[in-house]
Design a protein around this motif. Sequence first.
Motif, PDB file in Angstrom:
ATOM      1  N   ILE A  94       0.834  -1.203   0.000  1.00 39.17           N
ATOM      2  CA  ILE A  94       0.000   0.000   0.000  1.00 39.17           C
ATOM      3  C   ILE A  94       0.872   1.256   0.000  1.00 39.17           C
ATOM      4  O   ILE A  94       0.576   2.245  -0.694  1.00 39.17           O
ATOM      5  CB  ILE A  94      -0.949  -0.012   1.212  1.00 39.17           C
ATOM      6  N   THR A  98       0.904   3.949  -3.004  1.00 37.41           N
ATOM      7  CA  THR A  98       0.632   5.364  -2.709  1.00 37.41           C
ATOM      8  C   THR A  98       1.734   6.254  -3.264  1.00 37.41           C
ATOM      9  O   THR A  98       1.463   7.314  -3.849  1.00 37.41           O
ATOM     10  CB  THR A  98       0.511   5.556  -1.189  1.00 37.41           C
ATOM     11  N   SER A 166       1.827  -4.368  -4.851  1.00 40.17           N
ATOM     12  CA  SER A 166       1.731  -2.911  -4.995  1.00 40.17           C
ATOM     13  C   SER A 166       1.222  -2.531  -6.382  1.00 40.17           C
ATOM     14  O   SER A 166       0.461  -1.565  -6.530  1.00 40.17           O
ATOM     15  CB  SER A 166       3.092  -2.263  -4.739  1.00 40.17           C
ATOM     16  N   PHE A 169      -2.516  -3.016  -6.352  1.00 40.92           N
ATOM     17  CA  PHE A 169      -3.172  -1.877  -5.705  1.00 40.92           C
ATOM     18  C   PHE A 169      -3.154  -0.646  -6.607  1.00 40.92           C
ATOM     19  O   PHE A 169      -4.150   0.081  -6.701  1.00 40.92           O
ATOM     20  CB  PHE A 169      -2.493  -1.557  -4.372  1.00 40.92           C
ATOM     21  N   LEU A 200      -8.962   4.284  -2.103  1.00 41.10           N
ATOM     22  CA  LEU A 200      -8.551   2.952  -1.633  1.00 41.10           C
ATOM     23  C   LEU A 200      -9.723   1.999  -1.403  1.00 41.10           C
ATOM     24  O   LEU A 200      -9.640   0.827  -1.796  1.00 41.10           O
ATOM     25  CB  LEU A 200      -7.713   3.083  -0.367  1.00 41.10           C
ATOM     26  N   VAL A 204      -9.674  -1.449  -3.503  1.00 42.76           N
ATOM     27  CA  VAL A 204      -9.575  -2.767  -2.853  1.00 42.76           C
ATOM     28  C   VAL A 204     -10.714  -3.665  -3.308  1.00 42.76           C
ATOM     29  O   VAL A 204     -10.523  -4.863  -3.566  1.00 42.76           O
ATOM     30  CB  VAL A 204      -9.574  -2.601  -1.324  1.00 42.76           C
TER      31      VAL A 204
END
Length: 285
Positions: A94, A98, A166, A169, A200, A204
Amino acid sequence: MTTLPAAPSALELDRRRYRRRQTGRSVAVAAVSTVAFAVVVWLTIVNTPGWARVQSTFFDPAVAARAWPRVFQGLLTNLTVLVFAALGVLLLSILLATLRTLRGPVFFPLRALAAGYTDLFRGMPLIIVLYLVGFGIPGLGFTAERPPAALLGTVALVLVYSAYVSEVFRAGIEAVHPSQRLAARSLGLSHAQTLRLILLPQAVRKVTPALMNDLVAMQKDVGLISVLGAVDAVRAAQIETAASFNFTPYVLAGLLFVLLALPLIRLTDWYTARIRRREQMGAVV
């Protein structure tokens, strides 16, 4: 005034009965064909010239019973490593996702660092990372004693799988429509609040099936920590095989890994089908 639901018509009842008959017929045909196929495969294998030797070498119940305590104890080590590695991968991935979604030229060094990390560890085989971490970190002499092999294996798994997760995500974040970000910023939310409260949660939900598949893959690769000397299920099976000159402990360890993965695999399939039905609801398929 309460309105009672309308009773189904005779035509609808006929359709339901027809669907039930078709479902029952399909289940019966599938069961018969599966049993017939299994019998043919079994008879083919049993009648091969080397079956007796293979059976005694790989499928010996007595050897499996003797190896069970040690292999099962090793499997508990695998489960412990899996839990801590999954938590580490979740947090680090995460953070990486980001960093890669930060806007503005001032954040270019962070974006470049995150991109270089993902490129490096997605391109390097896991077993090489295990060797580098397992023998390189103790060589630096940070601690007086060598860290446990299970801990070093966990670090290697986190490093490698964080690079993959990652990107999952990041793909989920970028799949959220830009209007969601713009609407959140227009309401006065900061970039961090927009990411945490708006992007997020939607990301998800979109990538959950892919994340569950990565967890299944990591559950299997946890067995590679045995190359560092950790006495997990694979290493325990190797010890039992060397003691009995029989490969049944390896088969036992493999079956335990399969039984461990099956519930998660079925859960992944069910959740994927559920999402597909929800997205196709009301559409013509």
